[in-house]
Design a protein around this motif. Structure first.
Motif, short mmCIF file in Angstrom:
data_model
loop_
_atom_site.label_atom_id
_atom_site.label_comp_id
_atom_site.label_asym_id
_atom_site.label_seq_id
_atom_site.Cartn_x
_atom_site.Cartn_y
_atom_site.Cartn_z
N ASP A 1 39.52 34.28 45.35
CA ASP A 1 39.11 33.84 46.68
C ASP A 1 39.84 32.55 47.03
O ASP A 1 40.36 31.86 46.16
N SER A 2 39.82 32.20 48.29
CA SER A 2 40.44 30.94 48.72
C SER A 2 39.75 29.73 48.09
O SER A 2 40.34 28.66 48.00
N LEU A 3 38.52 29.89 47.63
CA LEU A 3 37.79 28.79 46.99
C LEU A 3 38.09 28.69 45.50
O LEU A 3 37.62 27.77 44.84
N GLY A 4 38.85 29.63 44.96
CA GLY A 4 39.20 29.59 43.55
C GLY A 4 39.11 30.95 42.90
O GLY A 4 38.71 31.93 43.53
N ASP A 5 39.53 31.00 41.65
CA ASP A 5 39.50 32.23 40.87
C ASP A 5 38.49 32.07 39.73
O ASP A 5 38.47 31.04 39.06
N ILE A 6 37.70 33.10 39.52
CA ILE A 6 36.71 33.11 38.44
C ILE A 6 36.88 34.41 37.68
O ILE A 6 37.01 35.48 38.30
N ASP A 7 36.89 34.34 36.37
CA ASP A 7 37.02 35.53 35.52
C ASP A 7 36.04 35.37 34.37
O ASP A 7 36.25 34.54 33.48
N LEU A 8 34.92 36.10 34.40
CA LEU A 8 33.84 35.92 33.41
C LEU A 8 33.41 37.24 32.79
O LEU A 8 33.27 38.25 33.49
N SER A 9 33.18 37.22 31.49
CA SER A 9 32.48 38.29 30.80
C SER A 9 31.04 37.84 30.64
O SER A 9 30.78 36.65 30.41
#
Length: 172
Positions: A88-96
């Protein structure tokens, strides 16, 4: 999962207005969903759900989040395991995630990374930051809680990078 009744389906619902179905306190708006899902029912076992798909957009607290990817499986009785990613324009998140809901003390485990998260623009909580601070970090959390208000456990942040006004600070 072996089940007496089960179904594999696909759902494509651009612009579905969740706010019409949920209480106003959820702060959810419309969602564009494109996903495959499986629901299995056995009268002798918990309702089991598997999800693999994309949310093209999700409105939450007056911000539209884009490119959300979800996959996971589980049940309310046993918990849920899977993966969530946001570009997203607010940042990237990648979580398990691994959410064990079978006991009074629920266990919440998260592992992943956050890149260029615009903390001042985040709409996940009521509190607003005034600085234009971008955060990148790896995160590991292992929490026990009967309610989020009484959560106990460990949260580890590593490889932290803070950016503001063209300057950055790296913490390892």
């Amino acid at each position: 999962a072996d089940a007496l009744y089960g179904s594999e389906r696909h759902c494509d619902s651009p612009g579905f207005d969740l706010a019409q179905l949920l209480p106003p306190t959820t702060n959810l708006g419309s969602v564009a969903l494109n996903t495959d899902y499986t629901i299995s029912y056995d009268p002798n076992a918990p309702l089991w759900v598997a999800l693999d798909g994309d949310l093209e957009h999700l409105e939450y607290r007056q911000h539209t989040y884009h490119n959300v990817k979800l996959n996971g499986e589980g049940s309310k009785e046993d918990g849920f395991r899977g993966h969530i990613a946001l570009e997203d324009s607010l940042g990237d998140i990648d979580l398990s995630y691994d959410l064990d809901l079978a006991h009074y003390q629920k266990r919440y485990k998260l592992d992943g990374k956050v890149k260029h998260l615009q903390a001042n623009a985040l709409h996940l909580i009521d509190y607003k930051l005034t600085d234009s601070l971008a955060i990148s970090t790896k995160i590991h959390a292992d929490l026990l809680a009967s309610d989020w208000k009484d959560a106990e456990g460990e949260i580890q942040l590593t490889d932290i990078k803070l950016q503001r006004d063209g300057k950055s600070l790296n913490l390892e």
